[in-house]
Design a protein around this motif. Structure first.
Motif, PDB file in Angstrom:
ATOM      1  N   VAL A  63      25.222  11.003  66.227  1.00 47.42           N
ATOM      2  CA  VAL A  63      26.576  11.536  66.060  1.00 47.42           C
ATOM      3  C   VAL A  63      27.233  11.858  67.400  1.00 47.42           C
ATOM      4  N   ALA A  64      26.486  11.736  68.501  1.00 51.08           N
ATOM      5  CA  ALA A  64      27.030  12.075  69.810  1.00 51.08           C
ATOM      6  C   ALA A  64      27.758  10.911  70.481  1.00 51.08           C
ATOM      7  N   THR A  65      27.437   9.701  70.116  1.00 48.60           N
ATOM      8  CA  THR A  65      27.941   8.530  70.820  1.00 48.60           C
ATOM      9  C   THR A  65      29.462   8.398  70.725  1.00 48.60           C
ATOM     10  N   VAL A 100      24.998   9.846  74.689  1.00 51.07           N
ATOM     11  CA  VAL A 100      26.248   9.129  74.947  1.00 51.07           C
ATOM     12  C   VAL A 100      25.918   7.850  75.708  1.00 51.07           C
ATOM     13  N   ASN A 101      26.870   6.943  75.765  1.00 48.16           N
ATOM     14  CA  ASN A 101      26.661   5.685  76.475  1.00 48.16           C
ATOM     15  C   ASN A 101      26.613   5.905  77.981  1.00 48.16           C
ATOM     16  N   ALA A 102      26.004   4.981  78.688  1.00 48.57           N
ATOM     17  CA  ALA A 102      25.929   5.063  80.144  1.00 48.57           C
ATOM     18  C   ALA A 102      27.333   5.164  80.737  1.00 48.57           C
ATOM     19  N   GLY A 103      27.503   6.105  81.634  1.00 50.69           N
ATOM     20  CA  GLY A 103      28.794   6.300  82.278  1.00 50.69           C
ATOM     21  C   GLY A 103      29.731   7.226  81.552  1.00 50.69           C
ATOM     22  N   ALA A 104      29.391   7.590  80.319  1.00 45.97           N
ATOM     23  CA  ALA A 104      30.255   8.487  79.541  1.00 45.97           C
ATOM     24  C   ALA A 104      30.024   9.933  79.957  1.00 45.97           C
ATOM     25  N   ASP A 105      31.011  10.752  79.752  1.00 47.25           N
ATOM     26  CA  ASP A 105      30.910  12.178  80.051  1.00 47.25           C
ATOM     27  C   ASP A 105      30.004  12.842  79.005  1.00 47.25           C
ATOM     28  N   PRO A 106      28.906  13.477  79.433  1.00 51.66           N
ATOM     29  CA  PRO A 106      28.030  14.137  78.456  1.00 51.66           C
ATOM     30  C   PRO A 106      28.770  15.146  77.581  1.00 51.66           C
ATOM     31  N   ALA A 107      29.845  15.742  78.121  1.00 55.04           N
ATOM     32  CA  ALA A 107      30.610  16.706  77.327  1.00 55.04           C
ATOM     33  C   ALA A 107      31.220  16.064  76.089  1.00 55.04           C
ATOM     34  N   SER A 108      31.483  14.754  76.152  1.00 53.75           N
ATOM     35  CA  SER A 108      32.043  14.069  74.981  1.00 53.75           C
ATOM     36  C   SER A 108      31.023  14.020  73.850  1.00 53.75           C
ATOM     37  N   GLY A 109      29.740  13.885  74.193  1.00 52.69           N
ATOM     38  CA  GLY A 109      28.703  13.898  73.168  1.00 52.69           C
ATOM     39  C   GLY A 109      28.587  15.240  72.490  1.00 52.69           C
ATOM     40  N   ILE A 110      28.731  16.296  73.274  1.00 49.63           N
ATOM     41  CA  ILE A 110      28.693  17.640  72.713  1.00 49.63           C
ATOM     42  C   ILE A 110      29.870  17.870  71.773  1.00 49.63           C
ATOM     43  N   GLU A 139      18.837   9.303  80.202  1.00 51.91           N
ATOM     44  CA  GLU A 139      19.514  10.233  81.100  1.00 51.91           C
ATOM     45  C   GLU A 139      20.794  10.785  80.491  1.00 51.91           C
ATOM     46  N   ASN A 140      21.270  10.169  79.424  1.00 53.51           N
ATOM     47  CA  ASN A 140      22.511  10.589  78.773  1.00 53.51           C
ATOM     48  C   ASN A 140      22.262  11.301  77.446  1.00 53.51           C
ATOM     49  N   ALA A 141      21.022  11.783  77.264  1.00 50.82           N
ATOM     50  CA  ALA A 141      20.645  12.421  76.005  1.00 50.82           C
ATOM     51  C   ALA A 141      21.201  13.835  75.919  1.00 50.82           C
ATOM     52  N   CYS A 142      21.532  14.250  74.707  1.00 50.82           N
ATOM     53  CA  CYS A 142      22.083  15.586  74.482  1.00 50.82           C
ATOM     54  C   CYS A 142      21.012  16.660  74.353  1.00 50.82           C
TER      55      CYS A 142
END
Length: 263
Positions: A63-65, A100-110, A139-142
């Motif tokens: 649900v984070a992607t 989230v996908n590579a290069g995406a802002d981790p905050a968007s997954g949150i 590396e992009n895991a929530c």
């Protein structure tokens, strides 16, 4: 302390008997597929059983992607599994923290996690605790590292989600097991379930390969200490079928006598 195992979903109660387990965890549908779970013929037996039941959501749920073609179906599938798990009297629904996908802002997954939980609340709620599980890689895991988990919990903690601590995932994800329980509880305030697994791979490998509790790269006594400190129900997701898991359950029961030190 209730101790059990992840089992084949065909006849979970028979699998529990074969392992002398207090609890079982299983999938309600293909863990790699998008099909919604179907009603189970043994629902009444599962609800009435003395064995505690946990359900694991499919691995593909994320649900984070930022990918709409995955995120939106993931929301719906998670809610469908929650409804199906509630129907069989499950005590919790375990779901991986996602990424989230590579290069995406981790905050968007949150933020996507928040939207997923809000979507569920608007749809009538899950009906049972949803337990977010820490993951081993990416590396992009929530929910791989505790700093990411803290940022996630700051946003979604108000939804009263629970937490499932996987020992293999923590070790492979780069989190020291010594003191881990206290560090997790300082973030989430709770540990609702422990997945007690050894790891075939080295610390911070990012690889999710479980081993039996007396095998692998984690000291077995450290696994016991984590379980004791967490003071939560335990599921082993270890190899070897009924024999291997029965041995792991017996190992935990035999080593969980009170002691003065804890992780």
């Amino acid at each position: 302390m209730r101790i059990g195992a992840h089992v084949d979903p065909t006849d979970p109660l028979a699998e529990a008997t074969a392992r002398t387990a207090d609890a079982v965890q299983f999938f309600l549908s293909d863990p790699q597929g998008w099909k919604a779970p179907q009603p189970r013929a043994d629902a009444d037996r599962l609800r009435a059983a003395e064995v505690d039941v946990y359900v694991h959501a499919p691995y593909i749920v994320n649900v984070a992607t930022g990918n709409n073609r995955i995120r939106i179906p993931s929301r719906k599938l998670l809610l469908a599994h929650a409804e199906a798990a509630t129907a069989i009297g499950a005590k919790g629904l375990v779901v991986h923290g996602g990424h989230v996908n590579a290069g995406a802002d981790p905050a968007s997954g949150i933020e996507n996690w928040r939207k997923a939980l809000a979507y569920a609340a608007d749809s009538g709620g899950f009906g049972l605790p949803v337990l977010i599980e820490n993951t081993a890689g990416g590396e992009n895991a929530c929910a791989r590292r505790l700093d990411a988990l803290a940022r996630l919990w700051d946003v979604i903690g108000e939804y009263e989600v629970g937490f499932c601590l996987d020992t293999c995932h923590a070790h492979a994800g780069g989190e020291e097991l010594l003191g881990l329980v206290d560090r997790v509880k300082a973030i989430t305030g709770r540990i609702d379930l422990v997945h007690a697994n050894n790891s075939k791979d080295a610390f911070d490998s990012g690889r999710d390969r479980h081993d039996n509790l007396r095998g692998g790269t984690i000291e077995p006594d450290l696994l016991v200490a984590v379980v004791r400190a967490a003071d939560a129900p335990v599921i082993v997701e270890t190899p070897g079928g009924a024999e291997g898991q029965c041995g792991d359950i017996a190992f935990l029961r035999g080593h969980l006598a009170p002691e003065t030190s804890a992780v």
